[in-house]
Design a protein around this motif. Structure first.
Motif, PDB file in Angstrom:
ATOM      1  N   HIS A   1      46.608  78.703   0.517  1.00 25.59           N
ATOM      2  CA  HIS A   1      45.718  79.829   0.117  1.00 25.59           C
ATOM      3  C   HIS A   1      46.698  80.838  -0.850  1.00 25.59           C
ATOM      4  N   LEU A   2      45.897  81.849  -1.100  1.00 24.86           N
ATOM      5  CA  LEU A   2      46.207  82.729  -2.183  1.00 24.86           C
ATOM      6  C   LEU A   2      47.577  83.466  -1.969  1.00 24.86           C
ATOM      7  N   GLU A   3      47.830  83.771  -0.416  1.00 29.67           N
ATOM      8  CA  GLU A   3      48.955  84.498  -0.284  1.00 29.67           C
ATOM      9  C   GLU A   3      50.374  83.330  -0.321  1.00 29.67           C
ATOM     10  N   VAL A   4      49.842  82.145  -0.463  1.00 32.97           N
ATOM     11  CA  VAL A   4      51.015  81.052  -0.589  1.00 32.97           C
ATOM     12  C   VAL A   4      51.313  81.062  -2.076  1.00 32.97           C
ATOM     13  N   VAL A   5      50.208  80.678  -2.779  1.00 31.21           N
ATOM     14  CA  VAL A   5      50.110  80.468  -4.063  1.00 31.21           C
ATOM     15  C   VAL A   5      50.563  81.720  -4.972  1.00 31.21           C
ATOM     16  N   TRP A   6      50.368  82.905  -4.584  1.00 34.49           N
ATOM     17  CA  TRP A   6      50.802  84.142  -5.174  1.00 34.49           C
ATOM     18  C   TRP A   6      52.193  84.686  -4.867  1.00 34.49           C
ATOM     19  N   ASP A   7      52.455  84.728  -3.565  1.00 34.31           N
ATOM     20  CA  ASP A   7      53.755  85.566  -2.962  1.00 34.31           C
ATOM     21  C   ASP A   7      54.775  84.600  -3.224  1.00 34.31           C
ATOM     22  N   LEU A   8      54.556  83.059  -2.777  1.00 36.41           N
ATOM     23  CA  LEU A   8      55.634  82.325  -2.937  1.00 36.41           C
ATOM     24  C   LEU A   8      55.791  81.653  -4.541  1.00 36.41           C
ATOM     25  N   ASP A   9      54.671  80.901  -4.831  1.00 38.26           N
ATOM     26  CA  ASP A   9      54.639  80.150  -6.209  1.00 38.26           C
ATOM     27  C   ASP A   9      54.695  80.952  -7.346  1.00 38.26           C
ATOM     28  N   THR A  10      54.641  82.206  -7.153  1.00 44.91           N
ATOM     29  CA  THR A  10      54.403  83.190  -8.303  1.00 44.91           C
ATOM     30  C   THR A  10      55.536  84.143  -7.961  1.00 44.91           C
ATOM     31  N   GLU A  11      55.458  84.985  -7.222  1.00 42.67           N
ATOM     32  CA  GLU A  11      56.566  86.168  -7.128  1.00 42.67           C
ATOM     33  C   GLU A  11      58.132  85.541  -6.565  1.00 42.67           C
ATOM     34  N   ALA A  12      57.998  84.976  -5.766  1.00 36.65           N
ATOM     35  CA  ALA A  12      59.255  84.361  -5.086  1.00 36.65           C
ATOM     36  C   ALA A  12      59.827  83.299  -6.387  1.00 36.65           C
ATOM     37  N   VAL A  13      59.120  82.557  -6.775  1.00 34.77           N
ATOM     38  CA  VAL A  13      59.530  81.929  -8.029  1.00 34.77           C
ATOM     39  C   VAL A  13      60.266  82.424  -9.122  1.00 34.77           C
ATOM     40  N   GLU A  14      59.585  83.598  -9.568  1.00 33.85           N
ATOM     41  CA  GLU A  14      60.091  84.632 -10.453  1.00 33.85           C
ATOM     42  C   GLU A  14      61.287  85.318 -10.020  1.00 33.85           C
ATOM     43  N   THR A  15      61.523  85.625  -8.967  1.00 34.64           N
ATOM     44  CA  THR A  15      62.754  86.319  -8.352  1.00 34.64           C
ATOM     45  C   THR A  15      63.874  85.182  -8.310  1.00 34.64           C
ATOM     46  N   ALA A  16      63.535  83.979  -7.854  1.00 36.12           N
ATOM     47  CA  ALA A  16      64.502  82.980  -7.804  1.00 36.12           C
ATOM     48  C   ALA A  16      65.112  82.752  -9.222  1.00 36.12           C
ATOM     49  N   GLY A  17      64.346  82.765 -10.303  1.00 39.02           N
ATOM     50  CA  GLY A  17      64.677  82.519 -11.495  1.00 39.02           C
ATOM     51  C   GLY A  17      65.313  83.660 -11.923  1.00 39.02           C
ATOM     52  N   GLU A  18      65.078  84.991 -11.508  1.00 37.27           N
ATOM     53  CA  GLU A  18      66.045  85.967 -11.914  1.00 37.27           C
ATOM     54  C   GLU A  18      67.280  86.115 -11.460  1.00 37.27           C
ATOM     55  N   VAL A  19      67.298  85.812 -10.417  1.00 40.54           N
ATOM     56  CA  VAL A  19      68.686  85.816  -9.434  1.00 40.54           C
ATOM     57  C   VAL A  19      69.573  84.444  -9.768  1.00 40.54           C
ATOM     58  N   GLY A  20      69.008  83.445 -10.553  1.00 33.49           N
ATOM     59  CA  GLY A  20      69.755  82.189 -10.606  1.00 33.49           C
ATOM     60  C   GLY A  20      69.653  81.190  -9.477  1.00 33.49           C
ATOM     61  N   ILE A  21      68.512  81.334  -8.632  1.00 35.97           N
ATOM     62  CA  ILE A  21      68.471  80.326  -7.715  1.00 35.97           C
ATOM     63  C   ILE A  21      67.355  79.253  -7.874  1.00 35.97           C
ATOM     64  N   ALA A  22      67.857  77.867  -7.548  1.00 35.09           N
ATOM     65  CA  ALA A  22      67.033  76.621  -7.753  1.00 35.09           C
ATOM     66  C   ALA A  22      66.109  76.903  -6.288  1.00 35.09           C
TER      67      ALA A  22
END
Length: 359
Positions: A280-301
């Motif tokens: 649901h939204l807290e998964v697709v926003w907090d993880l698939d959106t915000e966490a994915v963006e953070t991972a990209g910024e810090v260089g983690i796959a």
């Protein structure tokens, strides 16, 4: 087996949180969620943007309807003749309306399956409050209810069920295959669940056991799933906190944790949203959106494991929980009893009273 064969139960109610079905629903839905909590309008505006990012539609209702369709088919295959109804706490179909529909259709003994696996106030006790509120609404509209009552029994916690553990383990294994091959062996396994105020976690469970029922359950479930997936080590973090920053909530936050492990040299992470049964939204926003963006910024796959609600074992588990009730087995693995019609949870299950909620 049929519901009439030695059992009084004649229907199942899937009880969930609810979510908006379109842009016009978003603000009324959020007002329902936060009513009485003193949340400022600007905070609602910020959260509303998360829903508008996805067209103003939460995935949760469609996901629950899919679970209901598959559960109805699984019950029929098991020769269990129980219709499945759908009700929500915060959006249509509201639980008050669904219980009225159940009563009008002649159902008097209903099993309630909550889409939360956990103990504590939000994970368990609040569902009892939903049931009690729906019955109060029904009583106000049905003068003869006392002469022809209805019983709603909430099914017990299921965070420790083997079906949940094996489904999580396989989802982790699948996520691992989506990482670059050279990074898979050293990937950090990170479990995440919805954060709650520390005060609420302390209040969950009997004081003589030290409280913290919710976080203890999440930690124990994560340990079991990690072992089943073949990981010797794992992390437990939290997500989706809200409220003023001066109020302590369970930490660390998933995004803060990704930054920390990147600083420690981690190159890849598998994130398993063990605290959620559906995307649901807290998964697709907090993880698939915000966490994915953070991972990209810090260089983690980053690879995110799927939730268990789409796994056939999850449906099988619900059927087992129902069958246990039909056969008179009324406790879960921890020995906690079910309760009827919104009664307080068994000793050792949830909070003794509703925790205070900061404005």
């Amino acid at each position: 087996m049929t519901a009439a064969a030695g059992t009084p139960f004649d229907a199942v109610l899937l009880l969930s949180f609810g979510g908006p079905d379109g842009p016009d629903d978003v603000r009324p839905f959020l007002e329902n969620v936060t009513r009485g909590r003193g949340v400022p309008p600007e905070r609602l505006d910020a959260v509303a943007e998360h829903y508008f990012h996805f067209g103003g539609v939460s995935p949760i209702n469609a996901l629950n309807l899919d679970i209901i369709d598959r559960l109805q088919a699984a019950l029929a295959a098991a020769q269990i003749d129980l219709p499945v109804f759908f009700g929500n706490r915060n959006w249509h179909p509201m639980v008050e309306d669904t219980v009225a529909d159940l009563y009008a259709a002649g159902h008097r003994h209903v099993l309630v399956f909550p889409t939360s696996a956990w103990g504590g106030y939000s994970g368990c006790a609040q569902y009892h409050e939903d049931i009690a509120r729906a019955l109060e609404s029904l009583a106000a509209a049905t003068p003869g209810l006392a002469d022809d009552p209805i019983t709603l029994r909430k099914l017990p916690h299921y965070w420790d069920r083997p079906e949940m553990t094996s489904a999580c383990a396989d989802a982790i294994a699948d996520a691992r295959t989506r990482l670059p091959a050279e990074l898979r062996d050293d990937a950090r396994l990170v479990f995440t669940a919805h954060s709650i105020p520390v005060s609420a976690d302390v209040a969950a469970g009997p004081p003589e056991l030290g409280g913290h029922l919710y976080s203890r359950q999440v930690t124990a479930a994560s340990k079991k799933a990690a072992a089943a997936a073949g990981f010797a080590a794992h992390d437990v973090v939290w997500q989706s906190r809200s409220g003023p920053p001066q109020i302590p909530w369970l930490e660390p936050d998933i995004c803060d944790h990704l930054e920390a492990i990147a600083a420690d040299g981690a190159a890849a992470a598998i994130v398993c949203p063990i605290g959620f049964v559906s995307d649901h939204l807290e998964v697709v926003w907090d993880l698939d959106t915000e966490a994915v963006e953070t991972a990209g910024e810090v260089g983690i796959a980053l690879a995110r494991a799927g939730t268990v609600g789409t796994d056939d074992r999850y449906i099988d588990m619900i059927v087992t929980l129902i069958t246990d009730q039909l056969e008179g087995q009324t406790t879960d693995a921890a020995g906690l009893g079910c309760t009827d019609n919104g009664a307080r949870c068994a000793v050792g299950c949830c909070v003794s009273q509703r925790p205070s909620r900061p404005s």
